[in-house]
Write a protein that holds these residues in place. Structure first.
Motif, PDB file in Angstrom:
ATOM      1  N   ASP A 139     -44.134  28.659 -31.077  1.00 58.95           N
ATOM      2  CA  ASP A 139     -45.124  28.360 -32.116  1.00 58.95           C
ATOM      3  C   ASP A 139     -44.389  27.827 -33.346  1.00 58.95           C
ATOM      4  N   PHE A 140     -44.599  26.541 -33.649  1.00 60.52           N
ATOM      5  CA  PHE A 140     -43.939  25.891 -34.772  1.00 60.52           C
ATOM      6  C   PHE A 140     -44.893  25.783 -35.951  1.00 60.52           C
ATOM      7  N   GLU A 141     -44.344  25.950 -37.172  1.00 61.34           N
ATOM      8  CA  GLU A 141     -45.083  25.669 -38.400  1.00 61.34           C
ATOM      9  C   GLU A 141     -44.804  24.214 -38.770  1.00 61.34           C
ATOM     10  N   ILE A 142     -45.826  23.366 -38.682  1.00 62.58           N
ATOM     11  CA  ILE A 142     -45.660  21.940 -38.946  1.00 62.58           C
ATOM     12  C   ILE A 142     -46.131  21.633 -40.361  1.00 62.58           C
ATOM     13  N   THR A 143     -45.292  20.997 -41.156  1.00 61.62           N
ATOM     14  CA  THR A 143     -45.667  20.645 -42.531  1.00 61.62           C
ATOM     15  C   THR A 143     -46.700  19.519 -42.517  1.00 61.62           C
ATOM     16  N   ALA A 144     -47.444  19.408 -43.628  1.00 60.32           N
ATOM     17  CA  ALA A 144     -48.578  18.475 -43.677  1.00 60.32           C
ATOM     18  C   ALA A 144     -48.153  17.022 -43.596  1.00 60.32           C
ATOM     19  N   ASN A 145     -46.893  16.704 -43.891  1.00 61.02           N
ATOM     20  CA  ASN A 145     -46.468  15.305 -43.866  1.00 61.02           C
ATOM     21  C   ASN A 145     -46.032  14.839 -42.479  1.00 61.02           C
ATOM     22  N   ARG A 146     -46.111  15.710 -41.473  1.00 63.36           N
ATOM     23  CA  ARG A 146     -45.689  15.326 -40.120  1.00 63.36           C
ATOM     24  C   ARG A 146     -46.811  15.501 -39.100  1.00 63.36           C
ATOM     25  N   MET A 172     -48.332  24.677 -34.390  1.00 65.52           N
ATOM     26  CA  MET A 172     -48.409  23.928 -33.143  1.00 65.52           C
ATOM     27  C   MET A 172     -47.729  24.737 -32.053  1.00 65.52           C
ATOM     28  N   LYS A 173     -48.513  25.128 -31.037  1.00 63.20           N
ATOM     29  CA  LYS A 173     -47.969  25.911 -29.921  1.00 63.20           C
ATOM     30  C   LYS A 173     -47.441  24.942 -28.860  1.00 63.20           C
ATOM     31  N   LEU A 174     -46.146  25.018 -28.560  1.00 65.49           N
ATOM     32  CA  LEU A 174     -45.494  24.103 -27.632  1.00 65.49           C
ATOM     33  C   LEU A 174     -45.110  24.842 -26.356  1.00 65.49           C
ATOM     34  N   LEU A 175     -45.685  24.422 -25.245  1.00 64.07           N
ATOM     35  CA  LEU A 175     -45.304  24.952 -23.932  1.00 64.07           C
ATOM     36  C   LEU A 175     -44.071  24.189 -23.467  1.00 64.07           C
ATOM     37  N   VAL A 176     -42.976  24.893 -23.211  1.00 60.86           N
ATOM     38  CA  VAL A 176     -41.702  24.238 -22.926  1.00 60.86           C
ATOM     39  C   VAL A 176     -41.791  23.364 -21.685  1.00 60.86           C
ATOM     40  N   SER A 177     -42.491  23.821 -20.618  1.00 62.12           N
ATOM     41  CA  SER A 177     -42.605  23.007 -19.412  1.00 62.12           C
ATOM     42  C   SER A 177     -43.380  21.720 -19.682  1.00 62.12           C
ATOM     43  N   TRP A 178     -44.317  21.748 -20.617  1.00 58.15           N
ATOM     44  CA  TRP A 178     -45.052  20.539 -20.992  1.00 58.15           C
ATOM     45  C   TRP A 178     -44.117  19.559 -21.700  1.00 58.15           C
ATOM     46  N   LEU A 179     -43.220  20.095 -22.527  1.00 56.90           N
ATOM     47  CA  LEU A 179     -42.242  19.264 -23.213  1.00 56.90           C
ATOM     48  C   LEU A 179     -41.404  18.472 -22.219  1.00 56.90           C
ATOM     49  N   ARG A 180     -41.130  19.063 -21.057  1.00 52.26           N
ATOM     50  CA  ARG A 180     -40.259  18.418 -20.073  1.00 52.26           C
ATOM     51  C   ARG A 180     -40.936  17.229 -19.389  1.00 52.26           C
ATOM     52  N   LEU A 230     -43.050  16.479 -30.799  1.00 56.90           N
ATOM     53  CA  LEU A 230     -41.943  17.430 -30.761  1.00 56.90           C
ATOM     54  C   LEU A 230     -40.932  17.052 -29.683  1.00 56.90           C
ATOM     55  N   ALA A 231     -41.418  16.451 -28.588  1.00 52.55           N
ATOM     56  CA  ALA A 231     -40.493  16.000 -27.547  1.00 52.55           C
ATOM     57  C   ALA A 231     -39.595  14.894 -28.068  1.00 52.55           C
ATOM     58  N   ARG A 232     -40.151  13.997 -28.863  1.00 52.42           N
ATOM     59  CA  ARG A 232     -39.331  12.925 -29.432  1.00 52.42           C
ATOM     60  C   ARG A 232     -38.271  13.507 -30.363  1.00 52.42           C
ATOM     61  N   GLU A 233     -38.633  14.531 -31.141  1.00 54.26           N
ATOM     62  CA  GLU A 233     -37.654  15.183 -32.007  1.00 54.26           C
ATOM     63  C   GLU A 233     -36.563  15.865 -31.179  1.00 54.26           C
ATOM     64  N   ALA A 234     -36.961  16.521 -30.086  1.00 51.30           N
ATOM     65  CA  ALA A 234     -35.978  17.200 -29.238  1.00 51.30           C
ATOM     66  C   ALA A 234     -35.053  16.193 -28.578  1.00 51.30           C
ATOM     67  N   ALA A 235     -35.606  15.067 -28.126  1.00 48.68           N
ATOM     68  CA  ALA A 235     -34.784  14.051 -27.487  1.00 48.68           C
ATOM     69  C   ALA A 235     -33.759  13.486 -28.464  1.00 48.68           C
ATOM     70  N   ALA A 236     -34.187  13.238 -29.713  1.00 45.39           N
ATOM     71  CA  ALA A 236     -33.250  12.710 -30.705  1.00 45.39           C
ATOM     72  C   ALA A 236     -32.189  13.743 -31.057  1.00 45.39           C
ATOM     73  N   ALA A 237     -32.582  15.009 -31.129  1.00 46.02           N
ATOM     74  CA  ALA A 237     -31.625  16.057 -31.483  1.00 46.02           C
ATOM     75  C   ALA A 237     -30.584  16.265 -30.391  1.00 46.02           C
ATOM     76  N   LEU A 238     -31.018  16.167 -29.128  1.00 42.42           N
ATOM     77  CA  LEU A 238     -30.117  16.405 -27.999  1.00 42.42           C
ATOM     78  C   LEU A 238     -29.481  15.124 -27.476  1.00 42.42           C
ATOM     79  N   GLY A 261     -36.010  21.091 -39.409  1.00 37.13           N
ATOM     80  CA  GLY A 261     -37.086  21.221 -40.377  1.00 37.13           C
ATOM     81  C   GLY A 261     -38.377  21.785 -39.835  1.00 37.13           C
ATOM     82  N   PHE A 262     -38.393  22.276 -38.580  1.00 37.88           N
ATOM     83  CA  PHE A 262     -39.609  22.822 -37.979  1.00 37.88           C
ATOM     84  C   PHE A 262     -39.460  24.340 -37.858  1.00 37.88           C
ATOM     85  N   GLU A 263     -40.145  25.044 -38.743  1.00 37.57           N
ATOM     86  CA  GLU A 263     -40.007  26.499 -38.789  1.00 37.57           C
ATOM     87  C   GLU A 263     -40.647  27.129 -37.555  1.00 37.57           C
ATOM     88  N   VAL A 264     -39.925  28.054 -36.939  1.00 36.05           N
ATOM     89  CA  VAL A 264     -40.413  28.743 -35.741  1.00 36.05           C
ATOM     90  C   VAL A 264     -41.109  30.030 -36.158  1.00 36.05           C
TER      91      VAL A 264
END
Length: 715
Positions: free
Chosen positions: A61-68, A1-9, A77-85, A29-32
């Motif tokens: 570019d994140f490697e997303i496992t099949a269970n997510r 999954m390719k994540l554009l940082v400005s889109w995340l914002r 990914l934004a929800r994960e970042a918000a919870a982490a921060l 748990g999200f391999e870069v």
């Protein structure tokens, strides 16, 4: 999954440097895979990326496992970042609940100008929910900011309508599809199973035959899309499209996966549907798509959103106990941290005396039990904060399966005999498998042997077309590869499963030997491997497992050379076959030099069943001397030596401790059709020294017994 940082914002106000953000999510748990800088374009009005300057943006570019599957989107990914921060998760474009929605248990019809779309669900099991909206559009290019974001996500821009559907796909993780409404017969969209023989030209230009049971989206008469995989060319959006029907549905993951594999067609949509998506988002995704159409000037929605949801799902509720968190993580996590983490990830918590009850959001298809919630707490509290402790041992661990120990014993014995272990593929090509289809079924009609093969329904290639009926084809190929690389002597073994239509899966041991029968030595001439070398290895394996004496009998097998083949039995039970592999089979695998290959294959399950359960007893070394006598007997040349040896064993007293053949002679002094077999017999008593008279009496009994049983003559 390719994540554009400005889109995340657009979803969370992340100010951390890109590298720190990538590191933070990788610890969750999200391999870069990579981080690539890109130039930021002017963001769309009203988004949270307004503060970005050229050169600040990047794609992670994140490697997303099949269970997510929820994280195959910017939102996830934004929800994960918000919870982490521990930051608020606030989408800047939330349109949920802002539109008029019509529902129905089976079919719904939109009103309003230019609408007139009807939606049907004929198979609620394969399509539990189907939502659609009608929009009046004007086809053209999408704006630069949208094209930039799509390209950064690895998606090729096409036109404004298709780009909007792809934008929602990457942003929310919900695949959408746009139909040209005026090309739909009866202006219908119907989720049904394909009829046998129906065909569909998909958007990639390929004509595909649909199998019965595949879920399709059809109009009043013909399929217009393969549900969850790809749309059809007949109703695709083109430059003259004026009305579109936007689809947002939930399809059964197993159905999409099965259809995708049958058609050999994997798409961005199928990769998400087959992992199980969010059944609660179809309407919100359509609202977002319609808002984007208006934002980019591509069109306007006509009429309400249609939402066919015959059996709405009730969110799962999972209990979470403080004691369980402490037991699984080995540490106590403060209540406020547990609540902040889980509510930040979208779970609704209700307090209980011993913990909480968590309502699982529809997008978290991977959460079904208490341990899953503990994992979420552990991920975001920090696995690095978990102390190093030893788990409390509440009961004695179970004893290992005896089969594991016995297999280890077999490996040690073979490695000690100079063999190396090989591990082959369970899938092999049919041409390699066919000659070995009757490895153990020696009485099988060769013309029907291939019926025992187990073919794969969807092989990766012809090299992996069937399950191996024997371990020997893979080992034979391994011998050929080693010989091509100038390895003169090859000894290999493998322990693994073989498969047949008659016997199912069986665990077997196979060995192959090619080249010299013993290591080269300056004082000896070279000795090539023979039948008796492999026979000795099989006997060594049996002796290591403390099996009763083995019986070897001639056998006819399609993969063995006649006269150099034997079946191995023990206590009346067939264990396997051994002998020289037919030269034509080795030549077919391109064996260089034409050297002989000897092999054996044994049924490990039958072998283990004969291993004595009693523990090994240690006996003292002999205290009294042994007496050795040789005897030569003339017998029919077709008489197996094992028969003579069995007669000697039955006639001799208990003081006979070993019998060994040391010579076989034909020639001068031996009648035609007869041969001389020489045996060395060793006698020993555990409690006294044997006298010559006792040994002589035993020898006379042995000779008389052999004469009576086999018409033998002593030389």
């Amino acid at each position: 999954m390719k994540l554009l940082v400005s889109w995340l914002r657009d979803f969370v106000d992340v100010q951390a440097p890109t590298a720190d953000l990538a590191s933070l999510l990788s610890m969750r748990g999200f391999e870069v895979a990579s981080i690539d800088p890109v130039t930021t374009l002017a963001p769309p009005p009203g988004t949270g990326a307004a503060g970005c300057q050229p050169g600040e943006d990047a794609v992670i570019d994140f490697e997303i496992t099949a269970n997510r599957p929820d994280c195959l989107s910017v939102r996830g990914l934004a929800r994960e970042a918000a919870a982490a921060l521990r930051l608020p998760y606030r989408p800047t474009h939330d349109t949920a609940g802002s539109s008029e929605v019509e529902g129905g248990a089976g079919a719904s019809q939109a009103g309003g100008p230019h609408a007139g779309l009807t939606v049907f669900i004929d198979d609620p099991d394969l399509c539990p929910r189907y939502a659609a909206a009608v929009a009046e559009v004007k086809i053209g290019p999408s704006p630069q900011w949208m094209q930039h974001r799509l390209e950064a996500a690895g998606v090729r821009p096409i036109n404004n309508v298709v780009d909007v559907t792809n934008y929602v796909l990457m942003e929310l993780g919900r695949p959408l599809h746009a139909f040209d409404l005026e090309r739909l017969e009866g202006r219908q969209l119907r989720a049904r199973q394909a009829h046998a023989g129906e065909r569909l030209r998909t958007l990639d230009g390929e004509d595909r035959e649909l199998a019965a049971g595949m879920l399709v989206i059809a109009d009043a008469s013909t399929p217009q899309a393969v549900a969850g995989v790809m749309g059809g060319a007949a109703s695709e959006v083109w430059s003259g499209t004026r009305l579109v029907a936007l689809e947002s549905a939930y399809f059964k993951p197993a159905s999409v996966r099965r259809t995708s594999k049958k058609l050999g067609l994997s798409t961005e949509a199928s990769q998400r549907f087959e992992r199980g998506g969010d059944i609660g988002i179809p309407v919100a995704a359509l609202e977002r798509a319609c808002a984007l159409l208006e934002q980019v000037g591509a069109g306007t929605r006509r009429g309400p959103i249609l939402d066919c949801y015959p059996a709405p799902r009730v969110p799962a509720t999972v209990p979470l106990r403080r004691a369980r968190i402490a037991a699984l993580l080995g540490m106590t996590v403060p209540d406020e941290d547990v609540e902040a983490i889980l509510t930040g990830l979208g779970f609704e918590l209700t307090g209980t005396p011993d913990g909480w009850k968590a309502v699982v959001p529809s997008w978290r298809v991977d959460v079904a039990r208490e341990a899953d919630l503990v994992e979420e707490v552990g991920r975001h509290h920090g696995f690095d904060r978990i102390p190093i402790t030893f788990s409390a041992l509440r009961e004695a661990p179970p004893r290992p399966d005896p089969v594991i120990r016995r297999n280890h014993t077999v490996r040690v014995a073979l490695i000690g005999a100079g063999f190396a272990e090989a591990i082959g593929y369970s899938f092999i090509e049919r041409a390699a498998a066919a000659p070995f289809a009757d490895t153990f079924a020696t009485g099988l009609d060769p013309d029907r042997a291939s019926e025992r093969l187990v073919p794969l329904a969807y092989p990766l290639s012809e090299l992996f077309a069937v399950l191996r009926p024997s371990l020997l084809p893979g080992l034979l190929d391994a011998v050929v590869r080693n010989r091509r690389r100038e390895t003169a002597d090859v000894r290999l073994f493998e322990i693994g499963s073989s498969f047949s239509a008659d016997d199912g899966e069986r665990r077997r041991l196979a060995i192959v030997w090619s080249g010299a029968g013993r290591p080269a030595h300056w004082a000896d001439s070279d000795e090539p491997v023979t039948f008796f070398h492999v026979k000795g290895v099989v006997e060594q394996v049996a002796a290591t497992l403390r099996l009763p004496p083995l019986t070897f009998e001639p056998v006819a097998a399609t993969w063995l050379v006649p006269g150099r083949a034997a079946k191995v039995s023990c206590a009346g039970r067939l264990l396997g076959l051994l002998g020289q592999i037919r030269p034509e089979l080795a030549a077919a695998r391109e064996m260089p030099g034409g050297d002989a290959v000897y092999a054996a294959e044994l049924d490990l399950e039958a072998l283990h069943a004969l291993v004595p359960e009693a523990d090994v007893r240690v006996e003292p070394l002999p205290r009294f001397p042994s007496v050795v006598r040789d005897v030569s007997l003339v017998v029919d040349e077709g008489l197996p030596s094992a028969s003579v040896r069995a007669t000697i064993r039955s006639a001799a007293p208990d003081t006979l401790v070993s019998i060994r053949e040391f010579d076989r002679y034909k020639g001068a002094g031996i009648p035609e059709g007869r041969c001389s077999l020489s045996y060395r017999l060793t006698f020993r008593s555990p409690d006294r020294t044997l006298t010559d008279a006792e040994v002589q009496q035993a020898m006379e009994r042995v000779v008389e017994a052999v004469k009576a049983a086999h018409q033998a003559v002593q030389r």
